[in-house]
Design a protein around this motif. Structure first.
Motif, PDB file in Angstrom:
ATOM      1  N   THR A 116      39.837  79.879 121.218  1.00  0.00           N
ATOM      2  CA  THR A 116      39.444  78.587 121.768  1.00  0.00           C
ATOM      3  C   THR A 116      39.340  78.684 123.276  1.00  0.00           C
ATOM      4  O   THR A 116      40.155  79.341 123.924  1.00  0.00           O
ATOM      5  CB  THR A 116      40.451  77.479 121.395  1.00  0.00           C
ATOM      6  OG1 THR A 116      40.110  76.281 122.115  1.00  0.00           O
ATOM      7  CG2 THR A 116      41.882  77.862 121.732  1.00  0.00           C
ATOM      8  N   ASN A 117      38.336  78.015 123.827  1.00  0.00           N
ATOM      9  CA  ASN A 117      38.150  77.958 125.273  1.00  0.00           C
ATOM     10  C   ASN A 117      38.826  76.711 125.866  1.00  0.00           C
ATOM     11  O   ASN A 117      38.513  76.306 126.981  1.00  0.00           O
ATOM     12  CB  ASN A 117      36.644  77.955 125.598  1.00  0.00           C
ATOM     13  CG  ASN A 117      36.376  77.930 127.090  1.00  0.00           C
ATOM     14  OD1 ASN A 117      36.874  78.749 127.844  1.00  0.00           O
ATOM     15  ND2 ASN A 117      35.595  76.957 127.543  1.00  0.00           N
ATOM     16  N   THR A 118      39.748  76.110 125.135  1.00  0.00           N
ATOM     17  CA  THR A 118      40.421  74.915 125.637  1.00  0.00           C
ATOM     18  C   THR A 118      41.005  75.140 127.023  1.00  0.00           C
ATOM     19  O   THR A 118      41.496  76.233 127.334  1.00  0.00           O
ATOM     20  CB  THR A 118      41.538  74.449 124.684  1.00  0.00           C
ATOM     21  OG1 THR A 118      42.130  73.265 125.206  1.00  0.00           O
ATOM     22  CG2 THR A 118      42.622  75.502 124.524  1.00  0.00           C
ATOM     23  N   SER A 119      40.974  74.087 127.843  1.00  0.00           N
ATOM     24  CA  SER A 119      41.516  74.192 129.193  1.00  0.00           C
ATOM     25  C   SER A 119      42.928  73.638 129.304  1.00  0.00           C
ATOM     26  O   SER A 119      43.558  73.763 130.347  1.00  0.00           O
ATOM     27  CB  SER A 119      40.606  73.429 130.171  1.00  0.00           C
ATOM     28  OG  SER A 119      40.503  72.071 129.789  1.00  0.00           O
ATOM     29  N   SER A 120      43.447  73.034 128.225  1.00  0.00           N
ATOM     30  CA  SER A 120      44.772  72.415 128.353  1.00  0.00           C
ATOM     31  C   SER A 120      45.518  72.205 127.041  1.00  0.00           C
ATOM     32  O   SER A 120      46.731  72.003 127.052  1.00  0.00           O
ATOM     33  CB  SER A 120      44.638  71.062 129.057  1.00  0.00           C
ATOM     34  OG  SER A 120      43.819  70.175 128.308  1.00  0.00           O
ATOM     35  N   LEU A 121      44.836  72.250 125.897  1.00  0.00           N
ATOM     36  CA  LEU A 121      45.464  71.864 124.627  1.00  0.00           C
ATOM     37  C   LEU A 121      46.253  73.015 123.994  1.00  0.00           C
ATOM     38  O   LEU A 121      45.921  74.185 124.214  1.00  0.00           O
ATOM     39  CB  LEU A 121      44.390  71.378 123.653  1.00  0.00           C
ATOM     40  CG  LEU A 121      43.646  70.109 124.086  1.00  0.00           C
ATOM     41  CD1 LEU A 121      42.477  69.829 123.145  1.00  0.00           C
ATOM     42  CD2 LEU A 121      44.584  68.916 124.131  1.00  0.00           C
ATOM     43  N   PRO A 122      47.295  72.706 123.206  1.00  0.00           N
ATOM     44  CA  PRO A 122      48.167  73.740 122.641  1.00  0.00           C
ATOM     45  C   PRO A 122      47.466  74.650 121.630  1.00  0.00           C
ATOM     46  O   PRO A 122      46.881  74.174 120.658  1.00  0.00           O
ATOM     47  CB  PRO A 122      49.282  72.929 121.960  1.00  0.00           C
ATOM     48  CG  PRO A 122      49.164  71.548 122.470  1.00  0.00           C
ATOM     49  CD  PRO A 122      47.751  71.343 122.881  1.00  0.00           C
ATOM     50  N   ILE A 123      47.567  75.944 121.863  1.00  0.00           N
ATOM     51  CA  ILE A 123      46.993  76.942 120.951  1.00  0.00           C
ATOM     52  C   ILE A 123      47.743  76.917 119.620  1.00  0.00           C
ATOM     53  O   ILE A 123      47.146  77.032 118.548  1.00  0.00           O
ATOM     54  CB  ILE A 123      47.081  78.354 121.574  1.00  0.00           C
ATOM     55  CG1 ILE A 123      46.520  78.375 123.000  1.00  0.00           C
ATOM     56  CG2 ILE A 123      46.377  79.373 120.677  1.00  0.00           C
ATOM     57  CD1 ILE A 123      45.110  77.875 123.142  1.00  0.00           C
ATOM     58  N   THR A 124      49.044  76.777 119.677  1.00  0.00           N
ATOM     59  CA  THR A 124      49.874  76.800 118.473  1.00  0.00           C
ATOM     60  C   THR A 124      49.476  75.703 117.495  1.00  0.00           C
ATOM     61  O   THR A 124      49.437  75.924 116.282  1.00  0.00           O
ATOM     62  CB  THR A 124      51.360  76.660 118.852  1.00  0.00           C
ATOM     63  OG1 THR A 124      51.716  77.751 119.716  1.00  0.00           O
ATOM     64  CG2 THR A 124      52.256  76.659 117.625  1.00  0.00           C
TER      65      THR A 124
END
Length: 283
Positions: A116-124
């Motif tokens: 994921t290229n998310t900039s702030s959200l939890p990967i877990t």
């Protein structure tokens, strides 16, 4: 594991940039969006980026054509069954991302990595929506992707060493610098950057100085290449607000409380460059 084929989901500015850097490194890329029209817009963005490189003498016409030939457009999510790595670059909303990850989990092969290229959200949390959390990882590219060297690589709680090593090696292969960080709200980049931007907005809100003055102080006094309010307009004030809300909710600390002026601008539709007005006006 060697990555020989990549699927990028989301053909917006970030997704197009991610596809471009992989294709430039010689890796075949599928660029996906929910409508072919959106995928084609992403491809046009890549064409424009490469044309600028040709005009500046940094790329030949032949190289441009070769890079573009490695990118295939699609609106069919089932193509995920034939790739080694999926990089998600859709809207920054947890519900949308977990829904996509759950769908991909049923399509991709057992060894495929989902990033994921998310900039702030939890990967877990995203990984928990799949049956393969060990194969899920964060690859946070910086904007604009073809220019910026950094990729934050974020392990989820269950991310395997093999997944991390594969993504780390790929990041070097595409000419980027990989930096490992842990799975906390905002990671490192936005945990530090966004509160600085938020504080700059508070300085406008409280009448400390004008946006122009604040940006000049940070550029000339702190040697920042771009002032925080100019940068906020570039990122998008709606994105800044969303990340501040994620930090506030994730840490439960009021030092991350979004400035009321930021909320007001977003409600007014003053989102920065993309709408023609934020802290500055654009024509």
């Amino acid at each position: 594991m060697q990555v020989n084929k990549v699927l990028v989901i989301g053909a917006g500015q970030m997704g197009a940039g991610i596809a471009q850097v992989h294709a430039k490194a010689g890796i075949p890329v599928l660029l996906h969006d929910k409508e072919m029209e959106y995928a084609e817009r992403g491809f046009q963005t890549i064409e424009k980026n490469l044309l600028k490189q040709v005009q500046k003498g940094r790329c030949s016409e032949q190289e441009k054509a070769t890079i573009l030939s490695r990118i295939e457009l699609t609106a069919d999510i089932e193509v995920a069954s034939d790739v080694d790595l999926v990089i998600e670059a859709i809207v920054e909303q947890m519900e949308a991302k977990t829904k996509l990850f759950s769908k991909l989990d049923k399509i991709v092969s057992p060894q495929t990595i989902i990033a994921t290229n998310t900039s702030s959200l939890p990967i877990t949390e995203m990984a928990a929506s799949t049956s393969r959390p060990e194969n899920v990882i964060g690859m946070h590219f910086m904007n604009p992707v073809p220019v910026m060297k950094l990729v934050e690589i974020i392990r989820g709680l269950a991310t395997s060493n093999q997944t991390y090593e594969t993504v780390h090696n790929l990041t070097k292969r595409i000419g980027k610098t990989a930096v490992e960080v842990n799975d906390f709200p905002g990671f490192v980049s936005n945990r530090i950057l966004m509160p600085m931007i938020n504080e700059a907005i508070f300085s406008v809100y409280e009448g400390v100085a004008t946006p122009e003055a604040i940006d000049e102080v940070m550029k000339l006094g702190m040697n920042h290449p771009m002032g925080p309010l100019t940068l906020a307009d570039f990122i998008g004030l709606d994105t800044c607000l969303y990340i501040m809300e994620t930090l506030h909710q994730g840490f439960g600390d009021d030092k991350y409380r979004p400035c009321p002026l930021l909320r007001k601008y977003v409600k007014a539709g003053w989102l920065g460059r993309k709408t023609g007005r934020g802290f500055y006006q654009y024509h």
